[in-house]
Design a protein around this motif. Sequence first.
Motif, PDB file in Angstrom:
ATOM      1  N   ARG B  95      -4.194   3.107   6.472  1.00 31.36           N
ATOM      2  CA  ARG B  95      -2.952   2.869   7.205  1.00 31.36           C
ATOM      3  C   ARG B  95      -2.532   1.400   7.094  1.00 31.36           C
ATOM      4  O   ARG B  95      -1.351   1.081   6.972  1.00 31.36           O
ATOM      5  N   LEU B  96      -3.524   0.520   7.108  1.00 28.08           N
ATOM      6  CA  LEU B  96      -3.239  -0.906   6.989  1.00 28.08           C
ATOM      7  C   LEU B  96      -2.583  -1.209   5.640  1.00 28.08           C
ATOM      8  O   LEU B  96      -1.609  -1.960   5.552  1.00 28.08           O
ATOM      9  N   ILE B  97      -3.124  -0.605   4.603  1.00 27.79           N
ATOM     10  CA  ILE B  97      -2.567  -0.809   3.265  1.00 27.79           C
ATOM     11  C   ILE B  97      -1.158  -0.234   3.187  1.00 27.79           C
ATOM     12  O   ILE B  97      -0.249  -0.838   2.625  1.00 27.79           O
ATOM     13  N   GLU B  98      -0.989   0.938   3.807  1.00 31.17           N
ATOM     14  CA  GLU B  98       0.314   1.589   3.799  1.00 31.17           C
ATOM     15  C   GLU B  98       1.376   0.689   4.432  1.00 31.17           C
ATOM     16  O   GLU B  98       2.510   0.625   3.979  1.00 31.17           O
ATOM     17  N   SER B  99       0.976  -0.037   5.458  1.00 31.18           N
ATOM     18  CA  SER B  99       1.945  -0.884   6.155  1.00 31.18           C
ATOM     19  C   SER B  99       2.028  -2.281   5.549  1.00 31.18           C
ATOM     20  O   SER B  99       2.638  -3.182   6.110  1.00 31.18           O
ATOM     21  N   GLY B 100       1.420  -2.480   4.405  1.00 33.02           N
ATOM     22  CA  GLY B 100       1.600  -3.744   3.689  1.00 33.02           C
ATOM     23  C   GLY B 100       0.476  -4.762   3.806  1.00 33.02           C
ATOM     24  O   GLY B 100       0.529  -5.805   3.167  1.00 33.02           O
ATOM     25  N   GLY B 101      -0.526  -4.488   4.612  1.00 33.28           N
ATOM     26  CA  GLY B 101      -1.606  -5.471   4.763  1.00 33.28           C
ATOM     27  C   GLY B 101      -2.719  -5.261   3.760  1.00 33.28           C
ATOM     28  O   GLY B 101      -3.865  -5.077   4.118  1.00 33.28           O
ATOM     29  N   GLU B 174       2.693   2.119  -7.665  1.00 28.05           N
ATOM     30  CA  GLU B 174       3.600   3.250  -7.536  1.00 28.05           C
ATOM     31  C   GLU B 174       4.393   3.254  -6.241  1.00 28.05           C
ATOM     32  O   GLU B 174       5.280   4.079  -6.065  1.00 28.05           O
ATOM     33  N   GLY B 175       4.048   2.339  -5.345  1.00 30.19           N
ATOM     34  CA  GLY B 175       4.810   2.225  -4.102  1.00 30.19           C
ATOM     35  C   GLY B 175       4.756   3.491  -3.266  1.00 30.19           C
ATOM     36  O   GLY B 175       3.717   4.140  -3.163  1.00 30.19           O
TER      37      GLY B 175
END
Lengths: 198, 198
Positions: B95-101, B174-175
């Motif tokens: 989830r952290l990666i998903e939100s940009g961290g 791939e965003g």
Amino acid sequence: MTQKMNTEARREQITGAALVLLAERGSEGFNIADLAESVGLVPSAIYRHFEGREDVLDATLDVFRDRVYGLVEAARNEAEDPLQALELLLTRHARLIESGGAVPHIMASMSAPDRHAARPAKTQKIFTGYVARVERLVRDGQESGQVRSDIDSTSAALLFAGMIQPAALLRHAEGERFDIMAHAAGVWELFRRAVARD
Amino acid sequence: MTQKMNTEARREQITGAALVLLAERGSEGFNIADLAESVGLVPSAIYRHFEGREDVLDATLDVFRDRVYGLVEAARNEAEDPLQALELLLTRHARLIESGGAVPHIMASMSAPDRHAARPAKTQKIFTGYVARVERLVRDGQESGQVRSDIDSTSAALLFAGMIQPAALLRHAEGERFDIMAHAAGVWELFRRAVARD
DNA sequence: TGTACATCAGTGAACGCGCGTTCACTGATGTAC
DNA sequence: TGTACATCAGTGAACGCGCGTTCACTGATGTAC
């Protein structure tokens, strides 16, 4: 003056040296002066063979891609079955890292975004190509019955790709003290248990 | 003039902003001008609160460490057993990666060697500390009987650490198209099968 | 086989851009009385 | 409650280092005749 070489031979020598430097310091610490020195040239001589720093990195990425993909092909050809090919591939990755060719380190540092959007995109394409090849091996294993048919081949390929990455980091951190070959063996055992048809 | 803030509050704001920039571009693309702009200051104002660029990175690394270790602690506290804690940890990383961290991205870019040997060493220490904490969870699971006792806890911890790394790379490549939460679920299933008892 | 010429890899000095950093100055904020 | 003063965060101009890059020149190598 340093011995003259024709451009083709010199380009190969330079990209090879660049790969070594990149493995040691990443693209951030990579600079033309050190690259030139490592092949016995003066910085400006690099420009006889490349348009500039970014062009050197681009050409080096080609060499890198060929080596990594070549590793997969070799494992596929030499192994007797898909699962053994994966094991062989893991072992050789580990050996490559042990000898200083820190593959994941190069991947990570080259993929950092910068002004020239071309390089990160190319790096990512190399990575997705690698994952696709591993996924192919997994699916071959499923068809041959070695690998469980109920697992997701993409997940398995990504798990495989991640196995060696922490090892490269630890190798950098702890150096010789970290036994990377032992790590590869231990982690392979876990992977095999996860995907192999009991 | 921008609203004044006392140094302590400003430092927190700056390190927070630095973490965002590092996740986006890595340490190579990290520069004082953009950092200052992202908190509405002029570049030279940064020097009211930090000794220089390297000092900012060092302080940001502290924030990063606390957040990552905090994730492990939270997972440990909220889960009912060690295996569930690992699953929770993986999900939150995703989830952290998903939100940009992009955690692994930061790790990799900060560990690249450079003149100031201090930063890479610190980054590596954070990573080994993380692995040690995960290893602790694995051993807890072995003691509670959830995790097979015949597996090597270090191997399991390193495998776990590697699970999320390729995902971060693909996320960058791939965003939105890459469903990182689905990846986490798929790869967790494989991990669970590798380490869980029967 | 030898000579003249063209090509081209290597050199070193110099340039200039980007970027981290310094510094004198400003003016807002908080405190003393 | 108001005034005087000290503190300190924010500013903008300027500096200077590192490093990628350019360029005129050199001299080695290979080719034409």
